[in-house]
Scaffold this active site. Structure first.
Site, PDB file in Angstrom:
ATOM      1  N   ARG A  49      -6.173  13.301   9.455  1.00  0.00           N
ATOM      2  CA  ARG A  49      -7.307  13.586  10.331  1.00  0.00           C
ATOM      3  C   ARG A  49      -6.936  14.526  11.471  1.00  0.00           C
ATOM      4  NH1 ARG A  49      -8.765   7.355  11.076  1.00  0.00           N
ATOM      5  NH2 ARG A  49      -6.503   7.353  10.803  1.00  0.00           N
ATOM      6  N   LYS A  97      -2.247  -1.663   2.929  1.00  0.00           N
ATOM      7  CA  LYS A  97      -2.181  -3.126   2.857  1.00  0.00           C
ATOM      8  C   LYS A  97      -2.911  -3.714   4.064  1.00  0.00           C
ATOM      9  CE  LYS A  97       2.230  -2.895   0.411  1.00  0.00           C
ATOM     10  NZ  LYS A  97       3.675  -3.196   0.415  1.00  0.00           N
ATOM     11  N   GLY A 125       4.359  -2.976  -3.522  1.00  0.00           N
ATOM     12  CA  GLY A 125       5.629  -3.594  -3.892  1.00  0.00           C
ATOM     13  C   GLY A 125       6.554  -3.674  -2.698  1.00  0.00           C
ATOM     14  N   SER A 129       9.401   2.050   3.806  1.00  0.00           N
ATOM     15  CA  SER A 129       9.335   3.513   3.721  1.00  0.00           C
ATOM     16  C   SER A 129      10.640   4.201   4.110  1.00  0.00           C
ATOM     17  CB  SER A 129       8.178   4.039   4.579  1.00  0.00           C
ATOM     18  OG  SER A 129       8.312   3.637   5.925  1.00  0.00           O
ATOM     19  N   LYS A 180       1.385 -11.105   2.817  1.00  0.00           N
ATOM     20  CA  LYS A 180       2.780 -11.345   3.209  1.00  0.00           C
ATOM     21  C   LYS A 180       3.084 -10.789   4.602  1.00  0.00           C
ATOM     22  CE  LYS A 180       3.828  -6.930   2.550  1.00  0.00           C
ATOM     23  NZ  LYS A 180       4.394  -5.979   3.509  1.00  0.00           N
ATOM     24  N   SER A 243      10.855  -3.932   8.927  1.00  0.00           N
ATOM     25  CA  SER A 243       9.461  -4.351   8.816  1.00  0.00           C
ATOM     26  C   SER A 243       8.810  -4.439  10.193  1.00  0.00           C
ATOM     27  CB  SER A 243       9.377  -5.713   8.115  1.00  0.00           C
ATOM     28  OG  SER A 243       8.124  -6.320   8.337  1.00  0.00           O
ATOM     29  N   ARG A 244       7.716  -3.734  10.377  1.00  0.00           N
ATOM     30  CA  ARG A 244       7.014  -3.762  11.665  1.00  0.00           C
ATOM     31  C   ARG A 244       6.453  -5.156  11.953  1.00  0.00           C
ATOM     32  NH1 ARG A 244       5.501   1.157   9.357  1.00  0.00           N
ATOM     33  NH2 ARG A 244       3.553   0.283   8.580  1.00  0.00           N
ATOM     34  N   ASN A 245       5.960  -5.834  10.939  1.00  0.00           N
ATOM     35  CA  ASN A 245       5.384  -7.167  11.140  1.00  0.00           C
ATOM     36  C   ASN A 245       6.463  -8.190  11.522  1.00  0.00           C
ATOM     37  OD1 ASN A 245       2.466  -6.692  10.248  1.00  0.00           O
ATOM     38  ND2 ASN A 245       3.637  -5.826   8.564  1.00  0.00           N
ATOM     39  N   GLU A 270       0.093  -4.044  10.264  1.00  0.00           N
ATOM     40  CA  GLU A 270      -1.138  -4.515   9.645  1.00  0.00           C
ATOM     41  C   GLU A 270      -1.290  -6.035   9.675  1.00  0.00           C
ATOM     42  OE1 GLU A 270      -3.637  -2.867   8.894  1.00  0.00           O
ATOM     43  OE2 GLU A 270      -3.110  -0.863   8.174  1.00  0.00           O
TER      44      GLU A 270
END
Length: 329
Positions: A49, A97, A125, A129, A180, A243-245, A270
């Site tokens: 964008r 996700k 999966g 990244s 997850k 993992s950001r989460n 997310e």
């Protein structure tokens, strides 16, 4: 005038030649997927964008359109795409996700409702990244109700260090990768409080049937949640500081505010939005989600990390009944 070949014949042809792929989203995940497809000899365009390339130009001649944007941008993007003349021979792939707060739908369902005559696939999966960008070995699932379309997308991304598997359960693959993220926040809390490997293993083990319970209730197939897009993705996201989460949960356990953590991340986690939407779904559908509920309360600021752990440890004593685990605790 020549007749248009049947879709199956068109999709079959995609497996044997270079195709034109447009990736919508220029984040780390979109760029990593673009690199894989480009390395396989396909023509790849990336649109965002904030970029200069008009959407119409980015989509011109695209045989596969992949969405790799954050969940919050999906509904608006789909509306923009609906206004364009996208041929039914174009395959949509979603690599997002999440759950839409307004409709509680997954991205693939939003795409399929907007484009009922198109093949819509899900790529999901254990795919961090940064590891993909570094060329480290990984595997993923391409899930689509149209098997020939799934095979076509599978061939686009299959590479020496990126193994692709097929599935006919796009919703299950998508829900495994989505749900997850909430569990990863819980595991990050566990790690941030230094509760040890035993607690982490117990948490992940109990989280799997919770994810399966939600996912199958919403329409996914049970076996999908035991595969790469279910258990595999959960293990990667719940055991890596990439993992950001996971980092959200870890930060909360250290006493940081959610706003501070998200600012430090500088990108979308997310699992935060998913936890809120999942809470609404669980209440509406009367699904037992004890782990996800504690994450929801923690994110809202209603409880502390220590109180969340205590609430889970105080649950009633009982036998480990596997049928009961899947049906509700």
């Amino acid at each position: 005038m020549l007749a248009t070949p049947p879709l199956a014949q068109v999709f079959e042809a995609y497996k044997h030649r270079q195709i034109t792929l447009t990736i919508l989203g220029s984040g780390a995940w979109g760029k990593a997927l673009a690199h894989i497809a480009n390395s396989n000899g396909h023509a790849v365009r990336i649109w965002s964008r904030s970029g200069d390339l008009p959407l119409e130009d980015a989509l011109a001649g695209a045989e596969v359109i992949m969405s790799a944007i954050s969940m919050k941008g999906v509904p608006d993007l789909v509306q923009r795409l609906r206004g364009l003349n996208i041929p039914e021979t174009t395959i949509f792939v979603t690599a997002t996700k999440g759950l839409d707060p307004e409709t509680t739908l997954t991205p693939s369902v939003i795409f399929q409702r907007a484009f009922p005559n198109h093949a819509v696939a899900v790529l999901s999966g254990p795919n961090l990244s940064k590891e993909i960008e570094a060329g480290l070995p990984a595997a993923t699932v391409v899930a689509c109700a149209n098997e020939t379309a799934a095979e076509a997308v599978q061939h686009v991304f299959a590479g020496e260090n990126f193994r692709t598997y097929r599935s006919s359960d796009p919703l299950g693959a998508e829900l495994g990768g989505t749900l997850k993220n909430v569990i990863a926040i819980a595991v990050g809390v566990c790690e941030g409080l230094e509760l040890g490997s035993n607690a982490r293993s117990a948490l992940i083990t109990r989280a799997l049937p919770e994810v399966m319970r939600i996912g199958t209730h919403l329409g996914g197939q049970p076996e999908t949640f035991l595969g790469l897009s279910g258990l595999g993705d959960m293990l990667a996201t719940c055991t890596s500081a990439l993992s950001r989460n996971y980092r959200v949960g870890y930060g909360l356990a250290q006493g940081k505010s959610l706003e501070q953590i998200l600012e430090e991340l500088g990108s979308t986690a997310e699992g935060v939005n998913t936890a809120y939407v999942l809470h609404d779904i669980a209440q509406r559908e009367q699904i037992s989600v004890p782990i996800s509920r504690q994450v929801y309360l923690l994110l809202k600021g209603d409880i502390s990390a220590e109180e969340a752990v205590a609430a889970l440890m105080e649950r009633k004593l009982k036998a480990e009944d596997y049928q009961e685990i899947l049906q509700g605790e």
